[in-house]
Design a protein around this motif. Structure first.
Motif, PDB file in Angstrom:
ATOM      1  N   SER A 195       2.790   2.140  -2.368  1.00 15.12           N
ATOM      2  CA  SER A 195       1.437   1.663  -2.621  1.00 15.12           C
ATOM      3  C   SER A 195       1.036   0.619  -1.589  1.00 15.12           C
ATOM      4  O   SER A 195       0.198   0.861  -0.734  1.00 15.12           O
ATOM      5  CB  SER A 195       1.340   1.088  -4.037  1.00 15.12           C
ATOM      6  OG  SER A 195       0.022   0.681  -4.328  1.00 15.12           O
ATOM      7  N   ARG A 252      -2.955   2.330   0.558  1.00 18.20           N
ATOM      8  CA  ARG A 252      -3.084   3.417  -0.430  1.00 18.20           C
ATOM      9  C   ARG A 252      -4.244   4.343  -0.066  1.00 18.20           C
ATOM     10  O   ARG A 252      -4.118   5.568  -0.119  1.00 18.20           O
ATOM     11  CB  ARG A 252      -3.283   2.823  -1.823  1.00 18.20           C
ATOM     12  CG  ARG A 252      -3.322   3.895  -2.925  1.00 18.20           C
ATOM     13  CD  ARG A 252      -3.278   3.247  -4.291  1.00 18.20           C
ATOM     14  NE  ARG A 252      -3.433   4.216  -5.353  1.00 18.20           N
ATOM     15  CZ  ARG A 252      -2.453   4.990  -5.810  1.00 18.20           C
ATOM     16  NH1 ARG A 252      -1.250   4.899  -5.296  1.00 18.20           N
ATOM     17  NH2 ARG A 252      -2.669   5.851  -6.780  1.00 18.20           N
ATOM     18  N   THR A 356       5.477  -0.097  -5.397  1.00 19.18           N
ATOM     19  CA  THR A 356       5.180   1.316  -5.533  1.00 19.18           C
ATOM     20  C   THR A 356       4.180   1.495  -6.668  1.00 19.18           C
ATOM     21  O   THR A 356       4.135   0.695  -7.601  1.00 19.18           O
ATOM     22  CB  THR A 356       6.454   2.127  -5.848  1.00 19.18           C
ATOM     23  OG1 THR A 356       7.125   1.537  -6.965  1.00 19.18           O
ATOM     24  CG2 THR A 356       7.386   2.140  -4.645  1.00 19.18           C
ATOM     25  N   SER A 357       3.368   2.534  -6.561  1.00 25.47           N
ATOM     26  CA  SER A 357       2.503   2.904  -7.677  1.00 25.47           C
ATOM     27  C   SER A 357       3.239   3.965  -8.485  1.00 25.47           C
ATOM     28  O   SER A 357       4.232   4.530  -8.041  1.00 25.47           O
ATOM     29  CB  SER A 357       1.170   3.459  -7.161  1.00 25.47           C
ATOM     30  OG  SER A 357       1.383   4.649  -6.425  1.00 25.47           O
ATOM     31  N   ASP A 386       2.737   1.721 -14.669  1.00 25.89           N
ATOM     32  CA  ASP A 386       1.841   2.376 -13.716  1.00 25.89           C
ATOM     33  C   ASP A 386       0.550   1.568 -13.588  1.00 25.89           C
ATOM     34  O   ASP A 386      -0.462   1.866 -14.226  1.00 25.89           O
ATOM     35  CB  ASP A 386       1.544   3.803 -14.178  1.00 25.89           C
ATOM     36  CG  ASP A 386       0.764   4.597 -13.141  1.00 25.89           C
ATOM     37  OD1 ASP A 386       0.551   4.076 -12.023  1.00 25.89           O
ATOM     38  OD2 ASP A 386       0.360   5.741 -13.436  1.00 25.89           O
ATOM     39  N   ASP A 388      -1.821  -0.240 -10.463  1.00 23.93           N
ATOM     40  CA  ASP A 388      -2.083  -0.551  -9.058  1.00 23.93           C
ATOM     41  C   ASP A 388      -2.602  -1.974  -8.938  1.00 23.93           C
ATOM     42  O   ASP A 388      -3.352  -2.449  -9.785  1.00 23.93           O
ATOM     43  CB  ASP A 388      -3.122   0.414  -8.477  1.00 23.93           C
ATOM     44  CG  ASP A 388      -2.532   1.790  -8.223  1.00 23.93           C
ATOM     45  OD1 ASP A 388      -1.329   1.871  -7.980  1.00 23.93           O
ATOM     46  OD2 ASP A 388      -3.285   2.776  -8.284  1.00 23.93           O
ATOM     47  N   ARG A 389      -2.212  -2.654  -7.873  1.00 24.00           N
ATOM     48  CA  ARG A 389      -2.711  -4.006  -7.610  1.00 24.00           C
ATOM     49  C   ARG A 389      -2.573  -4.302  -6.120  1.00 24.00           C
ATOM     50  O   ARG A 389      -1.735  -3.715  -5.442  1.00 24.00           O
ATOM     51  CB  ARG A 389      -1.971  -5.052  -8.430  1.00 24.00           C
ATOM     52  CG  ARG A 389      -0.479  -5.186  -8.138  1.00 24.00           C
ATOM     53  CD  ARG A 389       0.347  -4.263  -8.967  1.00 24.00           C
ATOM     54  NE  ARG A 389       1.773  -4.530  -8.821  1.00 24.00           N
ATOM     55  CZ  ARG A 389       2.704  -3.684  -9.236  1.00 24.00           C
ATOM     56  NH1 ARG A 389       2.376  -2.536  -9.801  1.00 24.00           N
ATOM     57  NH2 ARG A 389       3.978  -3.987  -9.092  1.00 24.00           N
ATOM     58  N   SER A 395       1.145  -8.902  -7.869  1.00 28.58           N
ATOM     59  CA  SER A 395       2.353  -8.248  -8.377  1.00 28.58           C
ATOM     60  C   SER A 395       3.233  -9.217  -9.141  1.00 28.58           C
ATOM     61  O   SER A 395       3.722  -8.910 -10.238  1.00 28.58           O
ATOM     62  CB  SER A 395       3.139  -7.622  -7.212  1.00 28.58           C
ATOM     63  OG  SER A 395       2.497  -6.476  -6.735  1.00 28.58           O
TER      64      SER A 395
END
Length: 414
Positions: A195, A252, A356-357, A386, A388-389, A395
Motif C-alpha cells: 500500500s 496505491r 500493506t492493504s 483491512d 487503508d491509511r 498507521s
C-alpha cells in the motif's frame, strides 16, 4: 495454573504492547507471545528510526477522513482513544513530542527508541508476562478456553488478541502469521498487497541522484497524456527509483493505474510559481551572470545534482555562456523544470512496503471492542485489519487506538 491467562496477545508490536499494557492496567493477567528475540522490532525502524508517533490533526472528522472508507467504522474506537490521547500518553510517561511538517508528531529525541522505552516501561509497570522467541503454531478452542500452542508449550486463556501485523517488512516478523490463525478460526482474509510503498523507476539519471531529497515539488501521475492526480510534498531519489512521504501516499493510486498501461511521473520543481515568474527569474539570473557557463549558474535555482540532466533534456550544452542562451532555449528550460518526466516501472514488493492493504474485513469485527464477530473472545488489531491509511503517523495511531480498545474490552476473570 501457570499457563492460564486472562488474555494472550500474539505479537509484541506497537498495537500488541498498547493492548497488553491497558489490559494489565485493568487487573488482567496478560501474556505476550513474541516470535522475535525482543518486542517492537518494526517500531524501532519506523520513520527512518525517528518514529512518526501520530498526527497532530485537531479535528476528529478530518483525522478520520484520512482512513477513507473505514472512517465510519473507526468513529467509535477513536472516541475511546484518539491522537490527542496518544500524545498525552507519551508526554505523561516522560517522552516530550514535537510537531513537524503536515502535523507529523515525533519524539523530541528524534529516536524511535524513546517510544519503545515508554512502552517497555509500561509493560514492566503493569507486570505483563512476555515470552520471547515463541512463534504461535496453532490456536484452538476447548471448553470455552483458547489453547495457544507454540513450539515450546501450550497456554490457556479466556481471550486472545491478534496483533501480529500484516506482511510489510517481513524481516521484522510480519509474515502473515495472524492471517493464517484467523483463517483457521473461520475469518475471511483479503490478500494483502503493498500500500505505502516506494516506486521503481528505471531511468538511469534517477538512480544517479540516489540520496537527493527535494523538500517541495509537485508530483503528477500521467497516463495516456492525461493527468491522473497530483500532490505537492517531499521527494527522495533512491537507487531503485523514488520514495518519501508524498510518493508513498501516491503509490496505491500509481499501482492501480499501472494495471491499465504505462504510467509517467512528472516533477514540477517550482510548484505554485507560474511560467512568467520563472521566466523573469531566469532572465535576470542569466543577465547578471552573462559571462558564466550556464551549468555553474543554474545550481542557484535548482539542486546542483539535477543540473546536468535538466540541461541534457533541454538540449543546452553545459558550457554555454549565459549571454548566449536564446529565448527559445530559456523557454525550453522553463518547460523542463516545470515538467521533468520519468517512466514508472512498478512498485516495490510487500517486503519493502511501509504498510500493506488487505486483511480482515471490517464487517467481521465489532466497532466498539475490536472483537471478532466470528469467534467471540478473539480481538483483532493493528495491521491485520483491512484499513487503508496514508503515511504521516496514521498507521501507528491505528495501532494505539485499536490496541487500547481491545485491551480495554477483554473480559477479566475475577
Amino acid at each position: 495454573m501457570q499457563d492460564f491467562f486472562d488474555v494472550i496477545i500474539i505479537g509484541g508490536g506497537p498495537a500488541g504492547m498498547m493492548a497488553a499494557g491497558r489490559a494489565a492496567e485493568r487487573g488482567a493477567r496478560v501474556l505476550i507471545l513474541e516470535k522475535n528475540e525482543n518486542l517492537g522490532k518494526k517500531l524501532l525502524i519506523t520513520g527512518g528510526g525517528r518514529c512518526n508517533v501520530t498526527s497532530a490533526e485537531s479535528d476528529l472528522r478530518t483525522l478520520l477522513d484520512k482512513f477513507k472508507a473505514a472512517a465510519p467504522f473507526l468513529h467509535s474506537p477513536f472516541s475511546q482513544w484518539n491522537n490527542t490521547d496518544t500524545i498525552s500518553f507519551f508526554n505523561s510517561h516522560g517522552m516530550p513530542t514535537k510537531i513537524e511538517n503536515e502535523g507529523r508528531v515525533f519524539p523530541v529525541s528524534d529516536s524511535a527508541q524513546s517510544v519503545w522505552n515508554v512502552l517497555n516501561d509500561y509493560l514492566k509497570d503493569t507486570r505483563v508476562v512476555i515470552h520471547y522467541e515463541s512463534a504461535v503454531k496453532t490456536v484452538t478452542i476447548h471448553d470455552d478456553l483458547f489453547l495457544v500452542t507454540t513450539q515450546k508449550q501450550t497456554y490457556h486463556s479466556k481471550s486472545i488478541i491478534l496483533a501480529t501485523g500484516g506482511k510489510s517488512r517481513p524481516e521484522t516478523g510480519s509474515t502473515g502469521d495472524g492471517f493464517k490463525i484467523l483463517e483457521s478460526l473461520g475469518h475471511a482474509v483479503r490478500e494483502p498487497e503493498a500500500s505505502l510503498v516506494p516506486i521503481i523507476v528505471n531511468d538511469a539519471w534517477v538512480h544517479e541522484l540516489s540520496g537527493l531529497t527535494l523538500e517541495k515539488v509537485r508530483i503528477t501521475i500521467v497516463q495516456n497524456n492525461q493527468k491522473q492526480g497530483a500532490k505537492i510534498g517531499k521527494l527522495l531519489f533512491t537507487h531503485f527509483g523514488l520514495s518519501g512521504p508524498t510518493i508513498l501516499n501516491m503509490s496505491r493510486d500509481i499501482g492501480e493505474y499501472l494495471k491499465y498501461g504505462p504510467v509517467d511521473i512528472t516533477l514540477d520543481l517550482f510548484p505554485g510559481v507560474d511560467l512568467g515568474s520563472i521566466n523573469k527569474r531566469f532572465t535576470e539570473l542569466f543577465h547578471s551572470n552573462s559571462n558564466k557557463h550556464i551549468k555553474n549558474i543554474l545550481g542557484n535555482s535548482i539542486p546542483v545534482k539535477l543540473v546536468d540532466h535538466i540541461l541534457e533534456v533541454a538540449a543546452i550544452k553545459p558550457e554555454t555562456p549565459c549571454h548566449s542562451i536564446t529565448r527559445d532555449q530559456r523557454i525550453t528550460l522553463i518547460t523542463v523544470v516545470k515538467s521533468l518526466v520519468m517512466r514508472v516501472s512498478g512498485l516495490m514488493g510487500t517486503d519493502k512496503a511501509i504498510i500493506t492493504s488487505g486483511g480482515i474485513p471490517l464487517s467481521e469485527i465489532t466497532t466498539k471492542a475490536m472483537e471478532s464477530k466470528i469467534v467471540p473472545g478473539v480481538y483483532i488489531i493493528g495491521d491485520l485489519i483491512d484499513i487503508d491509511r496514508p503515511s504521516g503517523g496514521y498507521s501507528l495511531q491505528l495501532c494505539w487506538t485499536t490496541g487500547f480498545v481491545a485491551g480495554n474490552s477483554i473480559h477479566i476473570t475475577k
